[in-house]
Design an enzyme around this catalytic site. Structure first.
Site, PDB file in Angstrom:
ATOM      1  NE  ARG A 104      -3.465   0.120   2.908  1.00 23.23           N
ATOM      2  CZ  ARG A 104      -4.739   0.294   3.250  1.00 23.23           C
ATOM      3  NH1 ARG A 104      -5.253   1.485   3.248  1.00 23.23           N
ATOM      4  NH2 ARG A 104      -5.469  -0.726   3.604  1.00 23.23           N
ATOM      5  CB  THR A 108      -1.877   7.063  -3.388  1.00 29.05           C
ATOM      6  OG1 THR A 108      -1.329   5.732  -3.387  1.00 29.05           O
ATOM      7  CG2 THR A 108      -0.949   7.990  -4.150  1.00 29.05           C
ATOM      8  CG  ASP A 200      -2.403  -9.547   9.740  1.00 25.56           C
ATOM      9  OD1 ASP A 200      -2.031 -10.505   9.021  1.00 25.56           O
ATOM     10  OD2 ASP A 200      -2.141  -8.365   9.470  1.00 25.56           O
ATOM     11  CG  ASP A 203       0.867 -10.555  11.570  1.00 24.74           C
ATOM     12  OD1 ASP A 203       1.869 -10.662  10.827  1.00 24.74           O
ATOM     13  OD2 ASP A 203       0.488  -9.468  12.051  1.00 24.74           O
TER      14      ASP A 203
HETATM   15  N1  URA Z   1      -6.504  -8.531   6.380  1.00 26.03           N
HETATM   16  C1  URA Z   1      -6.497  -9.431   7.386  1.00 26.03           C
HETATM   17  O1  URA Z   1      -5.604 -10.271   7.484  1.00 26.03           O
HETATM   18  N2  URA Z   1      -7.488  -9.376   8.304  1.00 26.03           N
HETATM   19  C2  URA Z   1      -8.491  -8.484   8.234  1.00 26.03           C
HETATM   20  O2  URA Z   1      -9.387  -8.497   9.101  1.00 26.03           O
HETATM   21  C3  URA Z   1      -8.488  -7.553   7.173  1.00 26.03           C
HETATM   22  C4  URA Z   1      -7.480  -7.607   6.249  1.00 26.03           C
END
Ligand code: URA
Length: 209
Positions: A104, A108, A200, A203
């Site tokens: 990202r 922007t 996530d 992760d």
């Molecule tokens: N990416 C993720 O890994 N979890 C989310 O909740 C949103 C984007």
């Protein structure tokens, strides 16, 4: 307009409940994502074309069917999409695997390609783009744009958990792309995480924080 399919098979829903649980550790999380990806691959391949063949059994001749050899490609969006690849390849081992990496742009806030490696015969393949989470939809929209720019014509998107915001973004940007999900959640929070989601996915898959 692309269609949205929610794969609510009991086995998928059961396994999804465990990966949502914050107490589920990396090893189990990874195994469950792999298993869910296999189950979703079973559903998503339901419309693969078949051709008739005759097979000699020990007792007679069976008029039966085999896959007609449609060329498929699986495209994980790096990095969390990697967690779904092996599970899909268990059912469609001849599929080629391409990779799309996006970051990202801090100014922007738009996704920018940093790595794209695709099978050479992009125009002849049907693609399944995979990412466990469809949150804002930014990465999925850009990854599919990237595939289309290189000649891909038939693309589907498969994820585990989607937010309504991500589904809407995909439908607006790519109305020709069908979306396959295991669960449609409530919303995004202020940090762009899906609520209730599972945190996530990258992760949790790779044990990073
Ligand atoms: N990416 C993720 O890994 N979890 C989310 O909740 C949103 C984007």
């Amino acid at each position: 307009m692309g269609k949205v399919f929610v794969f609510d098979h009991p086995l998928i829903q059961h396994k999804l409940s465990y990966i949502r649980d914050k107490k589920t550790g990396t090893k189990e999380f990874r195994e469950l994502v792999d298993e869910i990806a296999t189950l979703m691959a079973f559903e998503i391949t339901r419309d693969l074309p078949l051709e008739e063949v005759e097979v000699e059994t020990p007792v007679g001749v069976a008029k039966t069917k085999i896959l007609s050899g449609k060329k498929l490609g699986v495209i994980p969006i790096l990095r969390a999409g990697l967690g779904m690849v092996d599970g899909i390849l268990k059912l469609i081992p001849a599929a080629k695997v391409g990779h799309i990496g996006l970051y990202r742009d801090p100014k922007t806030l738009k996704p920018v390609e940093y790595y794209v490696k695709l099978p050479s015969d992009v125009e002849e393949r049907d693609f399944i783009v995979v990412d466990p989470m469809l949150a804002t939809g930014g990465s999925a929209v850009e990854a599919i744009e990237c595939l289309k720019k290189r000649g891909a014509k038939n693309i589907r998107f498969m994820c585990l958990v989607a937010a309504p915001e991500g589904v809407k973004a995909m439908e607006e940007a790519h109305p020709d792309v069908d979306i396959y999900i295991a669960a449609l959640d409530e919303k995004l929070n202020d940090h762009g995480y899906i609520v209730p989601g599972l945190g996530d996915a990258g992760d949790r898959l790779f044990g990073t924080k």
